[in-house]
Enzyme design. Sequence first.
Site, short mmCIF file in Angstrom:
data_model
loop_
_atom_site.label_atom_id
_atom_site.label_comp_id
_atom_site.label_asym_id
_atom_site.label_seq_id
_atom_site.Cartn_x
_atom_site.Cartn_y
_atom_site.Cartn_z
N TRP A 167 0.85 -1.16 -0.04
CA TRP A 167 -0.02 -0.05 0.10
C TRP A 167 0.83 1.41 0.09
O TRP A 167 1.73 1.43 0.71
CB TRP A 167 -0.85 -0.18 1.20
CG TRP A 167 -1.49 1.35 1.67
CD1 TRP A 167 -0.92 2.28 2.23
CD2 TRP A 167 -2.84 1.78 1.48
NE1 TRP A 167 -1.97 3.36 2.32
CE2 TRP A 167 -2.87 2.93 1.93
CE3 TRP A 167 -3.84 0.94 0.50
CZ2 TRP A 167 -4.12 3.72 1.70
CZ3 TRP A 167 -5.02 2.01 0.52
CH2 TRP A 167 -5.07 3.21 1.02
N ASN A 169 0.39 5.79 0.47
CA ASN A 169 -0.63 6.99 0.29
C ASN A 169 0.23 8.37 0.37
O ASN A 169 0.92 8.53 -0.73
CB ASN A 169 -1.65 6.99 1.76
CG ASN A 169 -1.34 6.73 2.98
OD1 ASN A 169 -0.84 5.65 3.28
ND2 ASN A 169 -1.18 7.60 3.71
N ASP A 170 0.13 9.21 1.37
CA ASP A 170 0.78 10.32 1.25
C ASP A 170 2.16 10.31 0.72
O ASP A 170 3.10 9.67 0.96
CB ASP A 170 0.88 10.95 2.61
CG ASP A 170 -0.54 11.16 3.40
OD1 ASP A 170 -1.64 10.80 2.72
OD2 ASP A 170 -0.43 11.58 4.43
N GLN A 186 4.22 7.35 2.16
CA GLN A 186 3.64 6.39 3.07
C GLN A 186 3.58 4.92 2.56
O GLN A 186 2.97 5.04 1.55
CB GLN A 186 2.41 6.91 3.66
CG GLN A 186 2.52 8.10 4.37
CD GLN A 186 2.91 7.95 5.97
OE1 GLN A 186 1.94 7.46 6.50
NE2 GLN A 186 4.14 8.08 6.13
N PHE A 226 4.38 8.18 10.70
CA PHE A 226 3.53 9.00 9.85
C PHE A 226 4.16 10.07 8.80
O PHE A 226 5.43 10.16 8.65
CB PHE A 226 2.39 9.57 10.60
CG PHE A 226 1.38 8.96 11.10
CD1 PHE A 226 1.69 7.37 10.81
CD2 PHE A 226 0.03 9.21 11.34
CE1 PHE A 226 0.46 6.39 11.17
CE2 PHE A 226 -0.62 8.61 11.57
CZ PHE A 226 -0.75 7.05 11.65
N SER A 227 3.42 10.96 8.28
CA SER A 227 3.96 11.96 7.21
C SER A 227 4.92 13.12 7.64
O SER A 227 4.88 13.47 8.92
CB SER A 227 2.62 12.40 6.45
OG SER A 227 2.17 11.52 5.62
N ARG A 287 0.27 16.58 13.76
CA ARG A 287 1.11 15.81 12.80
C ARG A 287 1.38 16.45 11.53
O ARG A 287 1.19 17.68 11.28
CB ARG A 287 0.35 14.42 12.48
CG ARG A 287 -1.03 14.85 11.87
CD ARG A 287 -1.56 13.31 11.54
NE ARG A 287 -2.97 13.34 10.85
CZ ARG A 287 -4.17 13.59 11.58
NH1 ARG A 287 -4.03 13.26 12.89
NH2 ARG A 287 -5.20 13.36 10.99
N GLU A 345 -4.55 19.09 8.32
CA GLU A 345 -3.42 18.01 8.08
C GLU A 345 -2.69 18.30 6.90
O GLU A 345 -3.11 19.05 6.03
CB GLU A 345 -3.82 16.63 8.48
CG GLU A 345 -4.69 16.23 7.10
CD GLU A 345 -5.14 14.62 7.60
OE1 GLU A 345 -4.89 13.91 8.49
OE2 GLU A 345 -5.47 13.85 6.49
N TRP A 417 -2.86 9.80 -5.22
CA TRP A 417 -3.94 9.66 -6.10
C TRP A 417 -4.54 8.16 -5.57
O TRP A 417 -3.84 7.23 -5.71
CB TRP A 417 -3.47 9.61 -7.64
CG TRP A 417 -4.75 9.85 -8.39
CD1 TRP A 417 -6.18 10.18 -8.26
CD2 TRP A 417 -4.72 9.59 -9.86
NE1 TRP A 417 -7.04 10.37 -9.31
CE2 TRP A 417 -6.21 10.07 -10.52
CE3 TRP A 417 -3.78 9.34 -10.72
CZ2 TRP A 417 -6.43 9.73 -11.61
CZ3 TRP A 417 -4.33 8.84 -12.02
CH2 TRP A 417 -5.58 9.41 -12.32
#
Length: 595
Positions: A167, A169-170, A186, A226-227, A287, A345, A417
Site C-alpha cells: 500500500w 498513500n501520502d 507512506q 507518519f507523514s 502531525r 493536516e 491519487w
Amino acid sequence: MIIVLDCVSFEDPVEAQTGLSKKKIRKFKTHNAMNRLLQTCIFLFLLLPVYAQEQPPTKNISTYFTADKKYLMLPVKNGAPKRNLELWVDGINTRFWDMELAEGQPDWYAYMRIDAWKGKAIELRVDKVGASSKVFEPVLQSDKDTNVNEYQEALRPQFHFSPKRGWTNDPNGMVYYNGEYHLFFQHNPYGRNWGNMTWGHAVSKDLIHWTELDDALHPDQGGPVFSGGAVVDMENTSGLGDNGRPPMVLFHTGARGWGQYMSWSTDGRTFHNYDKAVVPRINKDNRDPKVIWHAPTKKWVMVLWVERGNNKQHSMQFLTSPDLKHWTPAGITYGGIGNDRYLFECPEFYELPVQDMNGVKKWVLTGANTQYAIGSFDGTHFTEEEGKLQNQYGRDFYAPQTFSDEPTGRRIEIGWWRTNTAKGDMPFNQSMSLPMEHKLVRTSDGIRLMRMPVKELEQLRAKTYSLGNKTIKENSINPLKDIRVELAEIRMELTPGKAKEIRLDVRGVPVTYQVNSQQLVVDGVTAPVPLQNGRLSLLIYADRTGLEIFANNGLVFMPININIDSSNRLLSLSAKGGPVNVSGLKVYELRSIWK
C-alpha cells in the site's frame, strides 16, 4: 458464531398490576433477576465449550535463523487473517508489523532487508498461526527480489509512480539531493491495505522514471512513521553533515509518541534517527511537519497541523529553529472546524512570484484537501489575505507535497491519487499523481494558483496525431475515429459558440462540457470551469487507472480515478445544440515509464 443474551429489565410495572408493597416488590424483582442471571450463566457454561471447539487450534511461532542474505522473504496472501510478527535482534524488538500471512501458497512475497545484521542470530516471532502450519519452515532469505511481472500487472498505472508491492498513500519528504529527486511515501511493505506505516523511497533523475529503493524509515519507539517533509541543510546548521557533505534532513510524526521526529542521511541511501523527538506532542492531535528555510530571518520554519481544544478546531502551528534540533513555537493560523477541512493536516507552505507582476511574491498555505490561502509571512506569522480557495475539483486526490531544493527553482507538486487497484491478485495498491508545476497568476478574481504537468512528461510521447483546427457540428464525423491508443495525452482549445454541450469520449469515459452552466462533468464529478474570452483549453492525460484533466491552462485541475476498460482504445469528439470550433487538436500516444 453470534451469541445473543436477553437483557434484564427492571422497569416492569409490578406495583401497579398487583398492589403489592414496595418492599415485597423489591424482593420479587431481586428474585426474578437472580433467576435470569442464573439461566444466563448456565447457558454460557453449556455453550462456550461448543464455541471453543469450533475455533481451529493455533500456535505461536518462535524460530531462530542466521541472517546470511540481503532480504527476509515474507509470504503474503491477499485477504488472509492478519498475524502479528516481530523480529528480535540482540534482544531488541527491532521490527514489528502485522500482515496477511500466507500459510499456504502466497500471492506474492514482501522483502524485509536484514543484511545489517548479517551473521547474527535473529528470532522471528509470529502469533496464532494454524496448529499444523508449516510457514517459516524454513525461514526463506534471498539476495534478490524474486517476484515476477513487476510493473506489468493489469491495473498498474503506466506513467504514475506506484510501489512494486504494498500500500501507499501520502507522498513524504520530497526533496532534490545529490542530483536526484527523492520521493518518500507512506508505505505498507507487507500488504496492499493501510497499515505498518513506513517511509518508502524512490529516486528519479527526471521526475518521470522512478527507481524504488529499500524502505528508508521504519516504525520504532516513536511509533509508526507518519507523514512529514525533508530539506537539505546546505550550511550544516544541524551539525549532521559529514566531510563537507550537507545532510538531507527528514521530519515525520511518530504515531505513538505523537511527537515530531528527525532523521538524516549524507548519501541519500543510509538513514540515521535522532535519539528523541525534536518537537514533543503539542496537543491530542498534531502531525505532518513541513520544514522550509526562511532566508530573510536565517531560520528554519516548521509548519505543523494541530487540533485545538474540544471543538476540533484545525490550525497550522508555526515553529522556528536555528539548527533543526531546537524549535520555538511562533504563530498560529486557524482553519475550519470539524468537518470543515480547511487547513486540515498535511500542510504545504511556500513562496512564489506572481506572473506578470514584477517583484510581487506571495506565500501559499495549503492543507491535505488542497484548499489554500494566499498571504504574507514575516518569519513567524502568516497573514492570510485570501482564504478557502480551491482549484482542484477531482476525486480522491489528497495530501500533495512539493519538492524542496528543486534545482531549477520550480515549485513541483505530487499528490496521493487514490486509485482503485486492490483487486484480484494485484500485489500493490494506490499511486501518485503526475508531477505538476505550481504558479501564481493574476485573474479577474484575484491572485490564484494554477498547476500544469511538468515539461519532462513530453519525453513519453511516442506518436503524434496532429488534427489541426476543426468545426464540429451535431452530424459531423468523429475527427478522432482513426486513432487507437491506451496511454494518451490530448490537447485542444474549444470555442463553443452556440453549442450547448461538448463531449470528448476517452476510451469509454465521457468528458462533457456543459456550456450553459460552464461546468465540466466526468464520471459523476462536476467542476466549475468558466470560459475565458469565450474559450476553453483542455489537456487530458489518460492512464489505465484514470484521467487527469487540466482546464484553462491549469486554473482547474480535475483528477478522476476510474479503471478504464482495457479493451477500449477509442476516442471521439462531438457537439450538441450547435457547432463548436476546435483549434490545436493533438493526441499523443505515450510510452510506459516501466519499459
